[in-house]
Design a protein around this motif. Structure first.
Motif, PDB file in Angstrom:
ATOM      1  N   MET A 135       0.995  -0.939  -0.257  1.00 15.92           N
ATOM      2  CA  MET A 135       0.429  -0.187   0.080  1.00 15.92           C
ATOM      3  C   MET A 135       0.866   0.615   0.137  1.00 15.92           C
ATOM      4  SD  MET A 135      -3.259  -1.979   0.069  1.00 15.92           S
ATOM      5  CE  MET A 135      -3.594  -0.265  -0.077  1.00 15.92           C
ATOM      6  N   HIS A 136       0.096   2.206  -0.690  1.00 15.79           N
ATOM      7  CA  HIS A 136       1.218   3.669  -0.326  1.00 15.79           C
ATOM      8  C   HIS A 136       1.247   4.343   1.327  1.00 15.79           C
ATOM      9  CE1 HIS A 136       0.593   2.829  -4.620  1.00 15.79           C
ATOM     10  NE2 HIS A 136      -0.435   2.610  -5.126  1.00 15.79           N
ATOM     11  N   GLY A 137       2.400   5.218   0.836  1.00 14.99           N
ATOM     12  CA  GLY A 137       2.202   6.407   2.644  1.00 14.99           C
ATOM     13  C   GLY A 137       3.366   5.656   2.870  1.00 14.99           C
ATOM     14  N   PRO A 138       3.728   6.267   4.531  1.00 15.52           N
ATOM     15  CA  PRO A 138       4.920   6.364   5.416  1.00 15.52           C
ATOM     16  C   PRO A 138       4.949   4.725   6.153  1.00 15.52           C
ATOM     17  CG  PRO A 138       3.656   8.118   6.085  1.00 15.52           C
ATOM     18  CD  PRO A 138       2.624   7.100   4.895  1.00 15.52           C
ATOM     19  N   ALA A 139       5.985   4.926   5.776  1.00 16.78           N
ATOM     20  CA  ALA A 139       6.744   2.988   6.281  1.00 16.78           C
ATOM     21  C   ALA A 139       6.063   2.499   7.601  1.00 16.78           C
ATOM     22  CB  ALA A 139       8.310   2.981   6.160  1.00 16.78           C
ATOM     23  N   SER A 140       6.232   3.474   9.119  1.00 17.83           N
ATOM     24  CA  SER A 140       6.005   3.779   9.930  1.00 17.83           C
ATOM     25  C   SER A 140       4.517   2.891  10.371  1.00 17.83           C
ATOM     26  CB  SER A 140       6.035   4.911  11.616  1.00 17.83           C
ATOM     27  OG  SER A 140       7.188   4.610  11.471  1.00 17.83           O
ATOM     28  N   PRO A 141       3.426   3.599   9.159  1.00 15.21           N
ATOM     29  CA  PRO A 141       2.207   3.420  10.141  1.00 15.21           C
ATOM     30  C   PRO A 141       2.097   1.888   8.734  1.00 15.21           C
ATOM     31  CG  PRO A 141       2.407   5.360   8.767  1.00 15.21           C
ATOM     32  CD  PRO A 141       3.913   5.310   9.086  1.00 15.21           C
ATOM     33  N   TRP A 171       3.888  -0.413   8.864  1.00 14.13           N
ATOM     34  CA  TRP A 171       4.454  -1.078   9.760  1.00 14.13           C
ATOM     35  C   TRP A 171       3.797  -1.866  10.945  1.00 14.13           C
ATOM     36  CZ3 TRP A 171       7.484  -4.930   7.710  1.00 14.13           C
ATOM     37  CH2 TRP A 171       8.336  -4.604   6.753  1.00 14.13           C
ATOM     38  N   LEU A 172       3.588  -0.724  11.474  1.00 14.19           N
ATOM     39  CA  LEU A 172       1.830  -0.934  12.813  1.00 14.19           C
ATOM     40  C   LEU A 172       1.219  -1.627  11.509  1.00 14.19           C
ATOM     41  CD1 LEU A 172       2.162   2.211  14.121  1.00 14.19           C
ATOM     42  CD2 LEU A 172       2.957   0.892  15.148  1.00 14.19           C
ATOM     43  N   LEU A 173       0.189  -1.442  10.647  1.00 15.50           N
ATOM     44  CA  LEU A 173      -0.493  -2.152  10.350  1.00 15.50           C
ATOM     45  C   LEU A 173      -0.479  -3.992   9.887  1.00 15.50           C
ATOM     46  CD1 LEU A 173      -3.754  -1.565   8.609  1.00 15.50           C
ATOM     47  CD2 LEU A 173      -2.228  -0.734   6.472  1.00 15.50           C
ATOM     48  N   PHE A 174       0.799  -3.941   9.084  1.00 16.57           N
ATOM     49  CA  PHE A 174       1.499  -4.983   8.671  1.00 16.57           C
ATOM     50  C   PHE A 174       1.239  -5.539  10.422  1.00 16.57           C
ATOM     51  CE2 PHE A 174       5.712  -7.816   9.912  1.00 16.57           C
ATOM     52  CZ  PHE A 174       5.021  -9.042   8.738  1.00 16.57           C
ATOM     53  N   THR A 175       1.760  -5.617  11.512  1.00 12.72           N
ATOM     54  CA  THR A 175       1.704  -5.711  12.558  1.00 12.72           C
ATOM     55  C   THR A 175       0.683  -6.781  13.077  1.00 12.72           C
ATOM     56  OG1 THR A 175       3.736  -5.249  13.116  1.00 12.72           O
ATOM     57  CG2 THR A 175       2.929  -5.977  15.454  1.00 12.72           C
ATOM     58  N   MET A 231      -0.026  -7.215   1.937  1.00  9.12           N
ATOM     59  CA  MET A 231      -0.485  -5.565   1.483  1.00  9.12           C
ATOM     60  C   MET A 231       0.008  -5.206   1.309  1.00  9.12           C
ATOM     61  SD  MET A 231      -4.513  -6.513  -0.311  1.00  9.12           S
ATOM     62  CE  MET A 231      -4.306  -7.055  -2.173  1.00  9.12           C
ATOM     63  N   ALA A 232       0.480  -5.274   3.521  1.00  5.16           N
ATOM     64  CA  ALA A 232       0.621  -3.272   4.397  1.00  5.16           C
ATOM     65  C   ALA A 232       2.142  -3.380   4.240  1.00  5.16           C
ATOM     66  CB  ALA A 232       0.023  -3.339   5.360  1.00  5.16           C
ATOM     67  N   VAL A 233       2.947  -4.510   3.778  1.00  3.59           N
ATOM     68  CA  VAL A 233       4.140  -3.867   3.549  1.00  3.59           C
ATOM     69  C   VAL A 233       4.477  -2.798   3.060  1.00  3.59           C
ATOM     70  CG1 VAL A 233       6.828  -4.993   3.444  1.00  3.59           C
ATOM     71  CG2 VAL A 233       5.001  -6.545   4.078  1.00  3.59           C
ATOM     72  N   PRO A 234       5.152  -1.340   3.573  1.00  5.05           N
ATOM     73  CA  PRO A 234       5.696  -0.763   3.268  1.00  5.05           C
ATOM     74  C   PRO A 234       6.140  -0.682   1.865  1.00  5.05           C
ATOM     75  CG  PRO A 234       5.958  -0.621   5.053  1.00  5.05           C
ATOM     76  CD  PRO A 234       5.929  -2.227   5.241  1.00  5.05           C
ATOM     77  N   MET A 294      -8.534  -2.534   7.554  1.00  7.37           N
ATOM     78  CA  MET A 294      -9.427  -2.744   5.688  1.00  7.37           C
ATOM     79  C   MET A 294      -9.750  -0.823   5.872  1.00  7.37           C
ATOM     80  SD  MET A 294     -10.146  -4.278   3.206  1.00  7.37           S
ATOM     81  CE  MET A 294      -9.968  -6.017   3.847  1.00  7.37           C
ATOM     82  N   VAL A 295      -9.767   0.046   6.920  1.00  7.25           N
ATOM     83  CA  VAL A 295     -10.327   1.331   6.590  1.00  7.25           C
ATOM     84  C   VAL A 295      -8.419   1.866   6.080  1.00  7.25           C
ATOM     85  CG1 VAL A 295     -11.155   3.174   8.011  1.00  7.25           C
ATOM     86  CG2 VAL A 295     -12.421   1.087   8.072  1.00  7.25           C
ATOM     87  N   ALA A 296      -7.730   1.602   7.040  1.00 12.72           N
ATOM     88  CA  ALA A 296      -6.952   2.470   6.477  1.00 12.72           C
ATOM     89  C   ALA A 296      -6.147   1.673   5.653  1.00 12.72           C
ATOM     90  CB  ALA A 296      -5.404   1.676   7.764  1.00 12.72           C
ATOM     91  N   MET A 297      -6.370   0.399   5.180  1.00 12.84           N
ATOM     92  CA  MET A 297      -5.790   0.167   3.975  1.00 12.84           C
ATOM     93  C   MET A 297      -6.433   1.336   2.371  1.00 12.84           C
ATOM     94  SD  MET A 297      -4.679  -3.249   4.660  1.00 12.84           S
ATOM     95  CE  MET A 297      -4.195  -3.910   2.851  1.00 12.84           C
ATOM     96  N   LEU A 298      -7.816   1.012   2.406  1.00  8.97           N
ATOM     97  CA  LEU A 298      -9.376   2.000   1.772  1.00  8.97           C
ATOM     98  C   LEU A 298      -8.374   3.203   1.734  1.00  8.97           C
ATOM     99  CD1 LEU A 298     -11.777  -0.149   2.070  1.00  8.97           C
ATOM    100  CD2 LEU A 298     -10.691  -0.125  -0.042  1.00  8.97           C
ATOM    101  N   LEU A 299      -8.290   3.991   2.737  1.00  9.08           N
ATOM    102  CA  LEU A 299      -7.739   5.286   2.946  1.00  9.08           C
ATOM    103  C   LEU A 299      -6.228   5.361   2.052  1.00  9.08           C
ATOM    104  CD1 LEU A 299      -8.994   5.795   6.206  1.00  9.08           C
ATOM    105  CD2 LEU A 299      -9.712   7.381   4.744  1.00  9.08           C
TER     106      LEU A 299
END
Length: 183
Positions: free
Chosen positions: A1-7, A9-13, A50-53, A176-181
């Motif tokens: 997904m697009h976006g910064p690395a820290s969020p 990784w948090l989403l991945f975890t 999918m969440a891996v930066p 899922m909300v975070a990934m869609l955003l």
């Protein structure tokens, strides 16, 4: 997904932990829990992948179509299971959302229409965001702790804790909300 690395990784975890717990639930003594847990584990691990930066790891081009195929199969399974109960309709929406995100991620960056604001179709993304936001709000309200002792007085195993299963579903809805955003 697009976006910064820290969020990312948090989403991945969060998604990987949810997937791992759902995998643990597949060992439940309750048959319905085992059935639902397998699909939820697939969702959790798929969302984690999918969440891996993208700045850390850019998957090969064949990854996104492979995700679309896997989650199309999961959607067909959820559609078949929906005959027995409405709970499976949520799984169907979730797997279709994963197919949608995989298809959007598979499209080349220049293929997006400028009116779409980046990637994906605003109407589809908006409808999915509305659904999952509603799901998260309703699930959050319904997340009331359930006693850890089974009716016979025996302790309940980790795979049979209904409040943990609800929390797992809630966390995957939030993810899922975070990934869609970020789509």
């Amino acid at each position: 997904m697009h976006g910064p690395a820290s969020p990312g990784w948090l989403l991945f975890t969060l998604c990987a932990a949810s997937g791992a717990y759902c995998l643990l639930r597949t060992r439940s003594a309750v048959e319905e829990q085992r059935r639902a847990a397998g699909g939820e584990a697939l969702m959790g691990f798929g969302m984690a992948a999918m969440a891996v930066p993208a700045a850390v790891f850019t998957p090969p081009a064949w990854t996104w179509p492979a995700y679309a195929v896997v989650f199309t199969g999961a959607a067909l399974r959820a559609l078949w299971a929906a005959r027995t109960g409405p709970h499976h309709l949520h799984h169907l929406v979730g797997t279709l959302a994963m197919v949608y995100m995989a298809v959007v991620m598979a499209a080349p960056p220049g293929a997006h229409h400028p009116a779409h604001g980046g990637s994906g179709l605003p109407l589809v993304t908006g409808a999915l965001l509305l659904y999952f936001t509603g799901y998260v709000l309703v699930s959050g309200v319904r997340l009331v702790p359930v006693g850890p002792v089974a009716p016979g007085g025996a302790a309940v195993g980790w795979g049979d804790r209904p409040e943990l299963a609800r929390a797992c579903r809630l966390s995957m809805g939030i993810a899922m909300v975070a990934m869609l955003l970020t789509l």
